[in-house]
Design a protein around this motif. Structure first.
Motif, short mmCIF file in Angstrom:
data_model
loop_
_atom_site.label_atom_id
_atom_site.label_comp_id
_atom_site.label_asym_id
_atom_site.label_seq_id
_atom_site.Cartn_x
_atom_site.Cartn_y
_atom_site.Cartn_z
N PHE A 90 -8.64 6.59 -0.71
CA PHE A 90 -7.62 5.96 -1.32
C PHE A 90 -7.90 4.45 -2.06
N THR A 93 -5.07 1.07 -6.89
CA THR A 93 -5.69 0.47 -5.55
C THR A 93 -6.61 -0.67 -6.07
N GLU A 145 -7.01 6.08 6.49
CA GLU A 145 -6.19 6.80 5.91
C GLU A 145 -6.20 8.34 6.46
N LEU A 148 -6.08 -0.13 6.17
CA LEU A 148 -5.33 1.10 5.84
C LEU A 148 -6.11 2.19 5.06
N GLY A 149 -6.77 1.76 3.98
CA GLY A 149 -7.90 2.71 3.18
C GLY A 149 -8.80 3.19 4.01
N THR A 182 0.77 -1.26 -0.08
CA THR A 182 0.14 -0.09 0.02
C THR A 182 0.84 1.24 0.06
N PHE A 183 1.85 1.51 0.71
CA PHE A 183 2.80 2.52 0.84
C PHE A 183 3.48 2.72 -0.49
#
Length: 141
Positions: free
Chosen positions: A98, A105, A91, A87-88, A25-26
């Protein structure tokens, strides 16, 4: 191999799935803009999609080698999937921007989840083949 060793190895596979999800993801939005990678016209370089396509089914297969149960085999895939969505969701830019804001994505989620699901299906097929009397199709004599 003892049950506690298998449990520890499954836990390590799940931690590895979570770490891979975070790293994928990063580094998903990396571009060829001259800051991290060479400058080639500011093109997107989503190499982490390929990493997800390769590593997610590997984690599922390694978990399947620990136990024949489908839940054990699917555990790294579920951890990877829920880590991506956590994480999405958490955020700093806002909820859901995201996850739905970019084609990279969606490709990351599709690439990792679909190949992992195919690997879980292969585990289910292998389990069905190892127990022929339990999964006989109806109508075949």
């Amino acid at each position: 191999m003892s049950v506690s060793t298998r449990g520890l190895l499954l836990l390590l596979l799940c931690v590895e799935a979570a770490v891979l999800a975070v790293l994928e993801t990063f580094f998903l939005l990396v571009r060829l803009d001259g800051t991290l990678l060479p400058r080639l016209g500011d093109l997107p370089f989503p190499v982490t999609i390929a990493v997800a396509v390769v590593t997610t089914p590997l984690l599922v297969q390694w978990a399947a080698d620990l136990s024949g149960r489908v839940v054990v085999a699917a555990a790294p895939l579920l951890v990877w999937f829920f880590t991506i969505f956590a994480l999405g969701y958490l955020e700093p830019g806002g909820i859901g921007k995201f996850l739905l804001g970019d084609w990279r994505t969606l490709l990351l989620i599709a690439g990792g989840a679909l190949t992992g699901a195919v690997a879980v299906g292969a585990v289910m097929a292998r389990n069905a083949a190892n127990r022929p009397g339990l999964y006989d199709p109806a109508g075949i004599q």
